[in-house]
Design a protein around this motif. Structure first.
Motif, PDB file in Angstrom:
ATOM      1  N   GLY A   1      36.224  34.989  27.778  1.00  0.00           N
ATOM      2  CA  GLY A   1      37.599  35.072  28.303  1.00  0.00           C
ATOM      3  C   GLY A   1      37.977  33.804  29.052  1.00  0.00           C
ATOM      4  O   GLY A   1      37.713  32.689  28.586  1.00  0.00           O
ATOM      5  N   GLY A   2      38.502  34.009  30.250  1.00  0.00           N
ATOM      6  CA  GLY A   2      39.070  32.890  31.020  1.00  0.00           C
ATOM      7  C   GLY A   2      38.119  31.745  31.262  1.00  0.00           C
ATOM      8  O   GLY A   2      38.478  30.574  31.070  1.00  0.00           O
TER       9      GLY A   2
ATOM     10  N   ASP B   1      30.252  27.993  36.713  1.00  0.00           N
ATOM     11  CA  ASP B   1      29.687  29.205  37.264  1.00  0.00           C
ATOM     12  C   ASP B   1      28.168  29.090  37.386  1.00  0.00           C
ATOM     13  O   ASP B   1      27.617  28.013  37.143  1.00  0.00           O
ATOM     14  CB  ASP B   1      30.097  30.430  36.437  1.00  0.00           C
ATOM     15  CG  ASP B   1      30.286  31.650  37.347  1.00  0.00           C
ATOM     16  OD1 ASP B   1      31.414  32.115  37.497  1.00  0.00           O
ATOM     17  OD2 ASP B   1      29.291  32.077  37.952  1.00  0.00           O
TER      18      ASP B   1
ATOM     19  N   VAL C   1      38.619  28.491  42.042  1.00  0.00           N
ATOM     20  CA  VAL C   1      39.520  28.161  40.944  1.00  0.00           C
ATOM     21  C   VAL C   1      40.990  28.482  41.228  1.00  0.00           C
ATOM     22  O   VAL C   1      41.832  28.408  40.325  1.00  0.00           O
ATOM     23  CB  VAL C   1      39.035  28.875  39.677  1.00  0.00           C
ATOM     24  CG1 VAL C   1      37.742  28.259  39.162  1.00  0.00           C
ATOM     25  CG2 VAL C   1      38.887  30.379  39.880  1.00  0.00           C
TER      26      VAL C   1
ATOM     27  N   LYS D   1      41.474  44.390  36.677  1.00  0.00           N
ATOM     28  CA  LYS D   1      42.694  43.826  36.076  1.00  0.00           C
ATOM     29  C   LYS D   1      43.749  44.921  35.914  1.00  0.00           C
ATOM     30  O   LYS D   1      44.905  44.645  35.656  1.00  0.00           O
ATOM     31  CB  LYS D   1      42.340  43.171  34.749  1.00  0.00           C
ATOM     32  CG  LYS D   1      41.411  41.950  34.880  1.00  0.00           C
ATOM     33  CD  LYS D   1      40.956  41.438  33.517  1.00  0.00           C
ATOM     34  CE  LYS D   1      39.947  40.307  33.620  1.00  0.00           C
ATOM     35  NZ  LYS D   1      40.534  39.005  33.972  1.00  0.00           N
TER      36      LYS D   1
ATOM     37  N   SER E   1      41.482  33.602  39.604  1.00  0.00           N
ATOM     38  CA  SER E   1      42.654  32.767  39.312  1.00  0.00           C
ATOM     39  C   SER E   1      43.544  33.426  38.268  1.00  0.00           C
ATOM     40  O   SER E   1      44.703  33.731  38.523  1.00  0.00           O
ATOM     41  CB  SER E   1      42.216  31.387  38.790  1.00  0.00           C
ATOM     42  OG  SER E   1      43.322  30.729  38.158  1.00  0.00           O
TER      43      SER E   1
HETATM   44  N1  LIG Z   1      33.724  34.914  34.961  1.00  0.00           N
HETATM   45  N2  LIG Z   1      34.675  34.719  35.341  1.00  0.00           N
HETATM   46  N3  LIG Z   1      35.649  34.513  35.795  1.00  0.00           N
HETATM   47  C1  LIG Z   1      36.980  34.338  35.352  1.00  0.00           C
HETATM   48  C2  LIG Z   1      37.217  35.032  33.995  1.00  0.00           C
HETATM   49  N4  LIG Z   1      36.943  36.385  34.022  1.00  0.00           N
HETATM   50  O1  LIG Z   1      36.504  34.439  32.984  1.00  0.00           O
HETATM   51  O2  LIG Z   1      37.159  32.934  35.209  1.00  0.00           O
HETATM   52  C3  LIG Z   1      38.490  32.534  34.960  1.00  0.00           C
HETATM   53  C4  LIG Z   1      38.489  31.021  34.872  1.00  0.00           C
HETATM   54  O3  LIG Z   1      38.264  30.454  36.102  1.00  0.00           O
HETATM   55  C5  LIG Z   1      39.443  33.010  36.060  1.00  0.00           C
HETATM   56  O4  LIG Z   1      40.742  32.639  35.739  1.00  0.00           O
HETATM   57  C6  LIG Z   1      39.339  34.525  36.186  1.00  0.00           C
HETATM   58  O5  LIG Z   1      40.131  34.919  37.269  1.00  0.00           O
HETATM   59  C7  LIG Z   1      37.876  34.911  36.432  1.00  0.00           C
HETATM   60  O6  LIG Z   1      37.728  36.305  36.481  1.00  0.00           O
END
Ligand SMILES: [N-]=[N+]=N[C@]1([C@H](N)O)O[C@H](CO)[C@@H](O)[C@H](O)[C@H]1O
Length: 840
Positions: free
Chosen positions: A135-136, A337, A453, A572, A672
Motif C-alpha cells: 500500500g502506501g 520503516d 511522514v 481507516k 500520513s
Molecule cells: N506501513 N505503513 N505505513 C503507511 C501505509 N500503511 O503503508 O505508510 C504510508 C506511507 O508513509 C502512510 O501514508 C500511511 O499512513 C501508513 O499507514
C-alpha cells in the motif's frame, strides 16, 4: 564532469526525440525488430501482448543511453548516492510512465496505428503491474524513486524481486478471495538481470572468536546456510531529463542449484532441496500492510536484501578504489520503516569482520550513513523479533546488537544514573515476557535522523512513541511530509486535466506544482470552472464504464462520486463509511432524505489474508451494496460499489474520477496517507478527520475547502483515558441506533443474524477506533457535502482551489527536503553530448 562520450551506435541523447531515434518511425522500426528478433513474431500475427512487449522493448532501448550515462556519472564522479532500502516498491505499470517521461507518448500512438492499433490504451491494458508492495509505504518508495530521477539526484532503490507480488483480489459472494499474483508469467521487459554482480548471503550457523594476525581477538560468523542474491535492475527514468536511476531488486538463488549425489541415489527432492529453500527467500511478498509479521522467512528476506545491498554499495567503493572508511561520503542509506533495520548491524558486521575496521570507526561510519523513516504508530506494526529466532538465524548480528546496546545503555546510565526503568524502556532488547529485539530501537540508535511522514505523525513520534529518545537526541528527530509524483498521478492518469493545466499555467507545472497557485485567479471564472468540471466528468465516464465492465453495476457519471480506496483496516474505518450509507439508505426509505443528491459510493482495497475483521468489513460493504443496488427506491439516488483488486493501475482510473475523497481514519492513527494527496491534486474535495497529512492538506487548501469532522487526536486520547463508552454515543443518536438494529436483524445478510455479529460486538463493545464517537458528526458533515454539491459553482470553485493549492504534496518537494535536511546531497545533471549525425 566530462560529458558521457556516446561513440556507441545507440539512439537516445536527450536533445530532441525527433532527432534522436525517438520519432514514431524509429519507434515503429524498433517494435518491428523486437517482434521479429526478440519475440519471434510477425506483425501480422502479433497479439496485443506481443505488441505490448515489442513496444516496451523499443522504449527500454530508448532509455539505455540515459541509464548507462547515469551509471557512468556515478562511477566516474565521486558523488554521494542515495540508497533507498525498502522491502516494498509498488512501481505500477511501466510503459505509460516511461513514454511520458521520455516524451514520446504520441510517437508510440502513431507507431501503433501502423500495426492497426487505434489506441495506446488497448496495449496499456494488457500490461501486468509488478505488485511488489502492499500500500502506501510501497507506493511512496516508487514515487520517491521517480522524483529522485526527475530531480537528477543519483540514487539506487534496493529491494526484493518477489516472484509473487501482492495477491490478486477476487470477490466471491461478497467475500475477498486471494489469487496468486503471477505477474512474471508473460515475461517482464523492464528489467536487466545482472548475474555477474550477485552476492552471497549467510544464515544460521555459529560464531567463533579467533586471534587475527595482529593478535587482536576477533569474532567471525560461520553460517550454516547460504543463498545467492542475483540483482535485477529496473531503469527509473526522470521526467524529461537525462538522469535514469535504477531500482536494484534481488532475486534469491541457490549456491548449489542441483545436488547430483542426491539425484544419483534417487533422492530427487534432495537434489533440488537447497535450490527450493533458497529461492523461497524472494518467492512471495508478505501481504500485511503495517502489521508485524514475525515469521522466520520474513526476517530472512529482510537480511537477504539488506546484506546484498550493503555488499553492493561497499563493492562499488572497492571498484572505484575508494577507501571503505569514506563510505558516508559516497552513500546515504535511507531505511523505509524498520523492515531493513537489520542494516545497522549488517553494516557493522561487514565493516568489522570483512574490512577489519575497528568498532568506533565502524560505528561512526554507520551512524553517519544511515537514516530511518517511521511510517506507523500502531503498536502491532512495530517489528520485534523473538530473541531465540534472531540468535538462531543471525548469531553474529545478535552479538553486534548486544555490543551496540551495551554501549548505548552505558551512555544512558551516565545521563540517567540509577534510572533502570529508562534503560529497560529504551534497550534494544525487550526483556519483558518473550525476550525480543526491538527493530525501531536499533534503527533509532543507529540512525543520524529519524523522520515521520506528516507533521502530526512526527510530533506524535516525539510525544508518544519515542519521547525518551526524542529528549535524548532532539536533533535527530525531524519530519518530511509524504508526497506523490504528479507525473503518474496527474499528467499520466488525468490527461484532460493535464491539458487544461498546461493551457492555463504552461507545461512546467509537472515539475513545479507550485505554479498551480496561478489557478486561484480562475476561481470565479465560470467558463474555466466548467472546463474544469468537464475534466472531472471525463474521468467519471471512464470509471463508470470500468465499474460496469468489472461489476455489472450501472452508475451515473453525473452523480456525486464518493470514494474510499485504501487497504482495508479498522483504523481507516471503512465500516464508519458503511454505517453512514445505511443511514442514507434509511432516510431514503423513510422519505427523510433532506438532499436529493444522487450518490455513487465506491470502495476499493485489499485485506491482509489473516485479518478476519477486515475481510468481514468487505463482506459487510458488499452486503449493503446488494441490498441498496437491488432496491428500486434507491434508483437514481444511491449506488454502492466494491471495486475488486484495487492496485496502482486502478488508482490511475479512480483518482481523476472522484468528487469526494474519504479520509476518515481515527485521529492519530493514519501516519500520513497519500491517497488524500492524489485526490486533492485531481480536484476532489476531502471529507476527513484531523489525522496524518489531512491536517496539512486542510491548512493549505483552506478550511472552507475541506469537509472536516470528528474528534481530534487529543480528544480521542481523552475518551480513551476516561473509559470511552460507545453506548453513550449510540444512545445520543437515534439514526445510529436504527442503523445498528437493521444490521442486527440481518437486513444486509439475508436475515443471517450471526454473520456481522463480530463487527457489531466490536463497534458496540470496545469500539477500539471510536467509530461510534465520530458517527453523528460524520453523518452531519455528509449533509453539508450534499448541500454543497447542489451548488455546482461553489463545488467547482472548491475543487479548483484544491488542485491549485496541492502543489506542496508533490514528491519532488519531499525529496528536496530529504536531500537538504537528511541526505545532504544535491542534483547531479547527466550530460550527454552526441553528435546527432553520428547517431542517426
Ligand atoms: N506501513 N505503513 N505505513 C503507511 C501505509 N500503511 O503503508 O505508510 C504510508 C506511507 O508513509 C502512510 O501514508 C500511511 O499512513 C501508513 O499507514
Amino acid at each position: 564532469n566530462e560529458p558521457f562520450d556516446l561513440r556507441l551506435p545507440t539512439p537516445g541523447c536527450y536533445l530532441d526525440p525527433e532527432k534522436a531515434g525517438m520519432d514514431s518511425d524509429a519507434v515503429f522500426q524498433g517494435m518491428t525488430a523486437h517482434l521479429f528478433y526478440t519475440l519471434g513474431k510477425l506483425a501480422t500475427s502479433a497479439s496485443p501482448h506481443d505488441l505490448y512487449m515489442a513496444l516496451s522493448y523499443a522504449v527500454k532501448d530508448r532509455l539505455m543511453t540515459r541509464y548507462l550515462a547515469s551509471q557512468e556519472v556515478i562511477r566516474k564522479k565521486p558523488q554521494k548516492t542515495v540508497a533507498y532500502l525498502s522491502a516494498e516498491f509498488l512501481i505500477g505499470p511501466q510503459l505509460s510512465n516511461n513514454l511520458l517521461n521520455l516524451g514520446i507518448t504520441q510517437e508510440a500512438e502513431d507507431a501503433l496505428k501502423r500495426f492497426g492499433i487505434e489506441s495506446l490504451s488497448t496495449i496499456l491494458e494488457v500490461e501486468e503491474e509488478p505488485g511488489l508492495g502492499n500500500g502506501g509505504l510501497g507506493r511512496l518508495a516508487a514515487c520517491y524513486m521517480e522524483s529522485l530521477a526527475s530531480l537528477q539526484v543519483p540514487a539506487v532503490g534496493y529491494g526484493i524481486r518477489y516472484e509473487f507480488g501482492i495477491f490478486n483480489q477476487l470477490i466471491r459472494d461478497g467475500w475477498q478471495v486471494e489469487v496468486t499474483d503471477k505477474w512474471l508469467k508473460g515475461g517482464w521487459p523492464w528489467e536487466l538481470p545482472q548475474p555477474d554482480e550477485s552476492c552471497f548471503v549467510g544464515f544460521g550457523g555459529r560464531t567463533e572468536s579467533y586471534r587475527d594476525d595482529k593478535g587482536n581477538y576477533r569474532s567471525r560468523w560461520i553460517p550454516s546456510e547460504h543463498a545467492i542474491g542475483v540483482p535485477h535492475d529496473v531503469p527509473v527514468l526522470g521526467y524529461r531529463v537525462n538522469t535514469c536511476d535504477r531500482l536494484r531488486l534481488w532475486r534469491a538463488d541457490a549456491t548449489e542449484s542441483f545436488d547430483f549425489y542426491a539425484f544419483n541415489i534417487g533422492d530427487y527432492y534432495g537434489a533440488v532441496e537447497e535450490k527450493v529453500a533458497s529461492e523461497t527467500l524472494s518467492k512471495v511478498l508478505y501481504p500485511n500492510d503495517g502489521t508485524d509479521e514475525g515469521r522466520r522467512l520474513r526476517l530472512k528476506q529482510q537480511h537477504f536484501f539488506v546484506s546484498c545491498s550493503l555488499q553492493d554499495m561497499l563493492r562499488s567503493l572497492e571498484k572505484r578504489s575508494i577507501p571503505i572508511t569514506e563510505f558516508p561520503k559516497h552513500w546515504t542509506v535511507q531505511l523505509n520503516d524498520t523492515h531493513p533495520a537489520i542494516a545497522v548491524a549488517e553494516l557493522m558486521r561487514l565493516l568489522i569482520d570483512q574490512y577489519q575496521i575497528g568498532w568506533e570507526k565502524a560505528w561512526n561510519i554507520t551512524t553517519s550513513s544511515v537514516a530511518y523513516t517511521n511510517h506507523t504508530l500502531l503498536p502491532e506494526a512495530l517489528e520485534k523479533w523473538d530473541l531465540g529466532l534472531f540468535n538462531d538465524l543471525l548469531p553474529r548480528h545478535l552479538e553486534i546488537i548486544y555490543e551496540i546496546n551495551w554501549r548505548f545503555l552505558q551512555q544512558l546510565r551516565l545521563r540517567y544514573p540509577g534510572d533502570d526503568k529508562i534503560l529497560q524502556k529504551l534497550s534494544i532488547i525487550d526483556e519483558e515476557g518473550f525476550k525480543s529485539v526491538r527493530m525501531a530501537h536499533l534503527a533509532t540508535i543507529g540512525a543520524h535522523h529519524i523522520n515521520g511522514v506528516a507533521a502530526l505523525h512526527s510530533d506524535l513520534i516525539k510525544r508518544q512513541l519515542m519521547p525518551e529518545f526524542a529528549a535524548l537526541w532532539p536533533e535527530k528527530f525531524t519530519n518530511v511530509t509524504n508526497g506523490v509524483t504528479p507525473r503518474r498521478w496527474v499528467a499520466l492518469s488525468n490527461p484532460s486535466l493535464s491539458n487544461l493545466l498546461e493551457e492555463e499555467v504552461g507545461p512546467n507545472w509537472i515539475t513545479n506544482m507550485e505554479l498551480l497557485k496561478k489557478l486561484e485567479e480562475k476561481k470565479d471564472d465560470n467558463n474555466f470552472l466548467e472546463k474544469f468540471e468537464e475534466t472531472k466528468l471525463n474521468g467519471k465516464r471512464k470509471l463508470s464504464s470500468f465499474v460496469h465492465s468489472k461489476t455489472g453495476i450501472l452508475v451515473d457519471p453525473s452523480s456525486l462520486f464518493d470514494v474510499q480506496v485504501k487497504r482495508i483496516h479498522q483504523y481507516k474505518r471503512q465500516h464508519l463509511n458503511a454505517l453512514q450509507i445505511i443511514a442514507q439508505y434509511l432516510r431514503i426509505k423513510n422519505g427523510t432524505n433532506k438532499f436529493e443528491v444522487p450518490r455513487t459510493i465506491i470502495f476499493g482495497g485489499k485485506a491482509a489474508p489473516g485479518y478476519f475483521m477486515a475481510k468481514l468489513m468487505i463482506r459487510f460493504i458488499n452486503g449493503i451494496a446488494d441490498v441498496v443496488n437491488s432496491d428500486p427506491d434507491m434508483d437514481g439516488l444511491l449506488r454502492v460499489v466494491f471495486l475488486p483488486d484495487y492496485n496502482v493501475k486502478l488508482g490511475e482510473i479512480v483518482y481523476p474520477a472522484t468528487d469526494l475523497s474519504e479520509q476518515i481514519s481515527t485521529a492519530g492513527k493514519e501516519a500520513s496517507g497519500t491517497g488524500n494527496m492524489k485526490f486533492a491534486m485531481n480536484g476532489a474535495l476531502t471529507i476527513g478527520t484531523l489525522d496524518g497529512a489531512n491536517v496539512e492538506l486542510r491548512d493549505l487548501v483552506k478550511k472552507e475547502n475541506f469537509f472536516l469532522f470528528g474528534k481530534t487526536e487529543s480528544e480521542i486520547m481523552d475518551l480513551k483515558n476516561n473509559n470511552y463508552s460507545p453506548k453513550t454515543f449510540i444512545n445520543q443518536c437515534p439514526e445510529l441506533k436504527e442503523v445498528l438494529r437493521l444490521i442486527e436483524i440481518g437486513h444486509f445478510s439475508n436475515g443471517d443474524k450471526e454473520l456481522f455479529k463480530p463487527l457489531l460486538n466490536s463497534l458496540t463493545g470496545h469500539d477500539p477506533f471510536f467509530v461510534m464517537a465520530d458517527f453523528e458528526d460524520y453523518l452531519n458533515k455528509q449533509d453539508v457535502v450534499s448541500e454543497c454539491w447542489n451548488n455546482k459553482k461553489a463545488w467547482n470553485k472548491m475543487a479548483l482551489l484544491n488542485t491549485a493549492r496541492s502543489g506542496y504534496f508533490s514528491s519532488d518537494r519531499s525529496i528536496r527536503e530529504y536531500c537538504e535536511s537528511i541526505w545532504k546531497v544535491s542534483p547531479m545533471p547527466v550530460e550527454i553530448t552526441c553528435d546527432v549525425e553520428e547517431l542517426t
